[in-house]
Structure formats: C-alpha cells, structure tokens
Design a protein around this motif. Structure first.
Motif, PDB file in Angstrom:
ATOM      1  N   TYR A  27      -4.053 -10.540   9.056  1.00 40.56           N
ATOM      2  CA  TYR A  27      -3.172  -9.637   8.254  1.00 40.56           C
ATOM      3  C   TYR A  27      -1.708  -9.522   9.232  1.00 40.56           C
ATOM      4  CZ  TYR A  27      -6.591  -8.644   4.783  1.00 40.56           C
ATOM      5  OH  TYR A  27      -7.742  -8.875   3.759  1.00 40.56           O
ATOM      6  N   HIS A  68      -5.214   2.731   5.560  1.00 41.63           N
ATOM      7  CA  HIS A  68      -6.519   2.277   5.458  1.00 41.63           C
ATOM      8  C   HIS A  68      -6.826   1.084   4.673  1.00 41.63           C
ATOM      9  CE1 HIS A  68      -7.490   6.673   6.595  1.00 41.63           C
ATOM     10  NE2 HIS A  68      -6.097   6.845   6.203  1.00 41.63           N
ATOM     11  N   ILE A  69      -7.598   0.331   5.412  1.00 38.84           N
ATOM     12  CA  ILE A  69      -8.011  -0.936   4.724  1.00 38.84           C
ATOM     13  C   ILE A  69      -9.590  -1.132   4.717  1.00 38.84           C
ATOM     14  CG2 ILE A  69      -8.067  -3.433   4.750  1.00 38.84           C
ATOM     15  CD1 ILE A  69      -5.419  -3.488   5.753  1.00 38.84           C
ATOM     16  N   ALA A 103     -12.722  -3.217   3.929  1.00 44.19           N
ATOM     17  CA  ALA A 103     -13.065  -4.725   3.810  1.00 44.19           C
ATOM     18  C   ALA A 103     -14.604  -4.812   3.400  1.00 44.19           C
ATOM     19  CB  ALA A 103     -12.429  -5.453   5.204  1.00 44.19           C
ATOM     20  N   GLU A 143     -14.166   0.140   6.952  1.00 47.58           N
ATOM     21  CA  GLU A 143     -12.869   0.778   6.724  1.00 47.58           C
ATOM     22  C   GLU A 143     -12.175   0.584   8.078  1.00 47.58           C
ATOM     23  OE1 GLU A 143     -10.624   4.988   5.923  1.00 47.58           O
ATOM     24  OE2 GLU A 143     -12.433   4.482   4.576  1.00 47.58           O
ATOM     25  N   THR A 200      -4.348   2.979  -5.120  1.00 49.50           N
ATOM     26  CA  THR A 200      -5.284   1.992  -4.097  1.00 49.50           C
ATOM     27  C   THR A 200      -5.062   0.706  -4.747  1.00 49.50           C
ATOM     28  OG1 THR A 200      -7.128   3.609  -4.121  1.00 49.50           O
ATOM     29  CG2 THR A 200      -7.539   1.551  -3.236  1.00 49.50           C
ATOM     30  N   ILE A 212       1.751  -5.886   2.577  1.00 49.87           N
ATOM     31  CA  ILE A 212       0.571  -6.368   3.087  1.00 49.87           C
ATOM     32  C   ILE A 212       0.406  -8.057   2.746  1.00 49.87           C
ATOM     33  CG2 ILE A 212      -2.051  -6.395   3.331  1.00 49.87           C
ATOM     34  CD1 ILE A 212      -1.855  -3.521   2.496  1.00 49.87           C
ATOM     35  N   ASN A 227     -11.430  -5.991  -1.044  1.00 47.98           N
ATOM     36  CA  ASN A 227     -10.520  -5.148  -0.152  1.00 47.98           C
ATOM     37  C   ASN A 227      -9.810  -4.180  -0.813  1.00 47.98           C
ATOM     38  OD1 ASN A 227     -10.761  -7.031   2.398  1.00 47.98           O
ATOM     39  ND2 ASN A 227     -10.326  -8.310   0.868  1.00 47.98           N
ATOM     40  N   GLU A 228      -9.483  -3.033  -0.195  1.00 48.54           N
ATOM     41  CA  GLU A 228      -8.676  -2.034  -0.699  1.00 48.54           C
ATOM     42  C   GLU A 228      -7.951  -1.536   0.505  1.00 48.54           C
ATOM     43  OE1 GLU A 228     -11.332   1.281  -2.115  1.00 48.54           O
ATOM     44  OE2 GLU A 228     -12.388  -0.250  -3.792  1.00 48.54           O
ATOM     45  N   ALA A 229      -6.814  -0.848   0.101  1.00 50.30           N
ATOM     46  CA  ALA A 229      -6.022  -0.314   0.862  1.00 50.30           C
ATOM     47  C   ALA A 229      -5.023   0.716   0.436  1.00 50.30           C
ATOM     48  CB  ALA A 229      -4.952  -1.611   1.436  1.00 50.30           C
ATOM     49  N   ALA A 271       0.753  -1.118  -0.130  1.00 46.98           N
ATOM     50  CA  ALA A 271       0.097   0.027   0.020  1.00 46.98           C
ATOM     51  C   ALA A 271       0.868   1.332  -0.211  1.00 46.98           C
ATOM     52  CB  ALA A 271      -0.832   0.151   1.209  1.00 46.98           C
TER      53      ALA A 271
END
Length: 524
Positions: free
Chosen positions: A118, A103-104, A106, A136, A72, A160, A83-85, A66
């Motif tokens: 994680y 920031h994650i 889910a 988030e 992103t 990650i 999922n985004e980070a 990340a």
C-alpha cells in the motif's frame, strides 16, 4: 518446439495435483499459482509473468480515503479480499493539532504466501507499508503538519492506494519499466512491445533504406514534423506520453524558410550546450544531420506538408517574428500535463486517476522541491493566486469548493506568462506559430493551443490531402503509400485520424482520451 526440462514438468504436475486437492476438500491452498511462478525455471515462468504483469502495474490504485472511526472504508485487496480501514485522531505528541493512527484490518487472504502493498498519502506526505498477516495493522502519524494538514485530513481523510499486482507483480513491473529508458536493443523492443500491447500499434517494417534523400526545395514554411523516439531516455518518456494521450508520435518540430529560401527547423525541446531543453531555430542541414547520425533514440520522422490553401494563408513574417521571440526560452514544462487532462475521469488510463496525480506531485515536491514549480505556477494561475505551494493549493481549492480533480481540468490560456516567460511544449510552440501565422483565423481568439496534444495537432485538417501533390521522393521506396511523407525510421509510422478535423471554438478543452481506442466526445 523447445522441450521443457523434466524438473519443470514434474514440478508443474505436483503443483496442479496439490491445487486440485485443496480445492476438492475446500481448504485454503498454501500458495497461489502466481506466488510460485517466480520460483519456476525462467524459460517457463517468464512468459507467464510477462502476460500477467506489465509496466502499468507500477501505478497504484486508489481504493478510498480513511477518515474517522465512524466511517469505515472497505475494499477488496490483491491478497486479502476483505479489508477495512479507519482513522483515529490522537494527541500522543502533545502538539497543537496532534497526530493519528490509521487502522487497517486485513482478512480472507487468497493464499498463505501473498501480501498486499500500500501507499498512503495526504497533500503533505507520502508513505508506504505492506501486510502479510491477516489481522489488524496500524500506521502511526506522530504529528500533523500544522493546522492545514489536520483540517484537510479531518474533512477529506487519508488516501489509500493499493498496488494491485502485489510485491512480485510490482517488482516484475519495475523490470518492464526499466528497459523502456535504456539505450539498447532490449529497451527498443520493450518500448515497441508496450505500445503494441497498450495502444494496438503495429510497427510494420519498411523496406530499406530507412531514410529519405529529401529535396529541401519541396519543403515549405509551416510543414509539420512528427517524431517518434523508441529507445533511450526520451524513448521511454515518449512511450508513456503516447499511452496517456493517445498520440502515435512523441515529439514535434516545424519547418521555416527565410527570405533567402534557406530552410530552418523550429523546435521546442532542443537540448542546448548546458543540457537544458529550450526553444531553438536551427538550420535544416544541422538538424537533419543530427537526426540521421547522432540521435541515439532511433527517431522515426514524418513530414506533414501543409495543404496548399493553408500554405497560401501562412504569414511567414509573423511566424518568424514569433519564433525569434521564443528562441532560447525554456521548454513548456508548466503546461505539459494540462493539455492532456481535460476531464475529471475520462483522461486517466486505469489505474491512473487524479488522486494518484496529486500524490505523485506531493512526493515529487518533497523529493525535488526546486522543480515543483513545474505545476505549482500553473495551478496558481487556475486559482488566480500567487506563490502557493502544492499543499496550500489543494487546501485553497477545497475552500473554494473546487475539487483537485476539477482544478486539473481548467483549460490553460495561451497568454499566461510564467516566471520564465510563456510556456510552450513542443506541439504548443508549433500551434502558437500557426496561430500567429493566421491558420486558425477567424476563430483564433477562441482557440487555446496549449490545450492541444500531439494527436490533436496531427488530426487537424491542415495538411495535404491529395497524394498526387506530395513530393516525388515521398515514400518512394515503400509499396505502402502513406498520406504523409515518412523520411526516417525502420518501422512504418501510424497517425490514426490524420488530417480529419476542422478547427472549432474551444477545441480540445474538454476531450476524453482513454486507451485503447481513445474515443473523444463530439465537439469537446
């Protein structure tokens, strides 16, 4: 067939009906089959859990790094499928380089009861977290470790790693790993099961007696001893070593005869009175008595006699001179992993990769800083630097345009001298002796034996290839005639590709080795 209790059958029926109902009306089920398995009776759930999870599930999978909010990172988790980070730099601490917030976000959980676990890492830190709710989440890093970590994360991001098997699978994997290192029948069976599952080993039982009455007159200088330990501390370590390298033996030693005809054994990895693993040259009787009656790792041992042509070529004087010069020196921890890592991606059994290796090194350096020289000195050798710790090594490598995964693949040099002398693992010690004794001539200068694994050693075409020339006592009580002499062990030893490969320049410097077939590229 053992009948399952009525409680289990009723529970199973309810479970199947409820899952089917939720599927029919297209709603997310409140649970997933794997979430409920630990709640079922042990005799029903344990075999299923064993088939779903194994010791390998302890290894996290690298999903990405990340970086800034402008880029992103997206991936599919074990629990949350979307999922985004992204990483936000800030200076809440008021320090020179500030800190950051990871920031994650889910979403799309496959059930109401699952979670994602994680691990987050830079060359300077390793931490972890788990997420149950689809929303988030944030991970705060109050302050970077100075300019070097700030610059590294700015350019490379924060790594990650996902535990693919989730919390229950990870705990189950721990249950699989623990017995590998126990000195019990349970531990031995666990090692056998792991090697059968991940390497295709068979472990066929041999007829008794499970040791051979060896005639020492039939053993000569240079004869190779392949050893496989299957229980206890070394049994567990060797099992994992075999899995990553493809070797069906985990330790080695070599035979030497002196001018009076007395037989000795040279071994790198012998434990001395202080509990240190060193290079030692021991009388055969002492070494063999220990293996027969005192070694609680249940060692399986094979004698690989040298081919008569190589035996005639073997310079015993030079071999003894080398052995004496190394006696008492520490075991070759410095180059232990580098004989295995030859390529950027072709040597790591999934989910292992270079990112994970770097993170494990970082964690180990933080937990046991006095032992980090195991690889720090070797990595400094590859960069031509001195005294850099792991974070500085990674930063310096990046500055030179050498990725860390590429740095790990740079071949070891046999003539490198470390702070505690030359470094030789068990097999490198033997092959260095072979090199001094002339067995690699005329191409010895182009061979770096510290790049050889145990498998690379026993596949060399150095050994007797005519079964009729093996000693009379060799495999005497076994109907299956192996091409070498197994002298100890309940199970028949396997050495795939044994005695098949002639040496060539730069041998084994760039070879892939992925399970379960461990296929190597030609002339690597």
């Amino acid at each position: 067939m053992k009948r399952l209790p009525l409680k289990f059958l009723s529970f199973s029926l309810l479970f199947l009906l409820s899952s089917s109902l939720f599927s029919i009306i297209s709603l997310k089920p409140p649970f997933h089959p794997s979430d409920l398995l630990p709640l079922l009776p042990r005799e029903a759930s344990w075999p299923i859990l064993r088939s779903l999870n194994s010791a390998v599930d302890l290894l996290p999978t690298f999903v990405g790094a990340a970086s800034s909010s402008n880029s992103t990172l997206e991936w599919k988790g074990a629990c949350f499928y979307e999922n985004e980070a992204w990483l936000e730099f800030h200076n809440k601490s008021g320090s020179q380089f500030g800190g950051g917030t990871l920031h994650i976000k889910a979403g799309e959980a496959h059930s109401w009861t699952c979670m994602d676990l994680y691990v987050f890492a830079t060359p300077f830190r390793v931490t972890w977290d788990y997420y149950i709710l689809g929303r988030e989440h944030t991970l705060e890093i109050d302050e970077w470790e100075g300019k070097v970590e700030y610059e590294y994360v700015k350019h490379n991001g924060l790594s990650i790693f996902l535990m693919q098997s989730g919390m229950m699978g990870t705990l189950r994997a721990l249950w699989d790993v623990f017995p590998l290192f126990t000195n019990t029948g349970w531990g031995e069976n666990s090692n056998l099961a792991f090697l059968k599952k991940h390497m295709g080993a068979s472990f066929e039982e041999r007829p008794k007696p499970w040791f051979t009455n060896v005639t020492v007159d039939d053993i000569h200088s240079g004869d190779f001893l392949a050893i496989s330990k299957i229980r206890g501390r070394w049994g567990g370590f060797e099992t994992l070593e075999k899995w990553v390298t493809g070797a069906f033996a985990g330790h080695t030693a070599v035979c030497l005869k002196d001018s009076e005809g007395k037989l000795w054994v040279g071994e790198s990895g012998h434990e001395n009175e202080k509990g240190e693993d060193v290079v030692a040259v021991l009388p055969w009787d002492e070494w063999w008595d220990f293996e027969l009656s005192k070694d609680d790792s249940n060692p399986h041992i094979a004698l690989l006699p040298l081919h008569p042509d190589l035996r005639a070529k073997f310079n015993s004087t030079a071999a003894w001179e080398y052995a004496r010069s190394m006696s008492g020196k520490p075991y070759g921890y410095h180059n232990l992993i580098f004989s295995w890592i030859d390529t950027i991606s072709g040597n790591y059994p999934p989910p292992l990769d270079a990112h994970l290796v770097a993170s494990v090194m970082t964690m180990w350096s933080n937990m046991q800083p006095t032992y980090s020289d195991m690889w720090n000195e070797a990595l400094n050798k590859r960069l031509g630097t001195q005294g850099l710790d792991l974070p500085k090594i990674i930063v310096e490598s990046e500055k030179r345009g050498i990725s860390f995964d590429k740095l790990l693949t740079i071949p070891e040099k046999d003539d490198w001298v470390y702070s505690d002398g030359q470094s030789t693992s068990c097999v490198a010690f033997i092959l260095q002796m072979y090199k001094h004794a002339g067995l690699f001539d005329p191409i010895a200068s182009s061979i770096q034996v510290t790049e050889f694994t145990i498998k690379d050693a026993y596949t060399l075409k150095f050994f007797e290839d005519n079964p009729n020339n093996l000693p009379e006592w060799c495999n005497k009580d076994d109907d299956v005639k192996l091409p070498f002499c197994q002298i100890k062990g309940k199970y028949r030893m396997e050495l795939p590709d044994y005695n098949t490969m002639l040496p060539y320049p730069h041998m084994n410097e760039h070879c892939a080795s992925l399970p379960p077939n461990y296929i190597r590229s030609r002339n690597c």
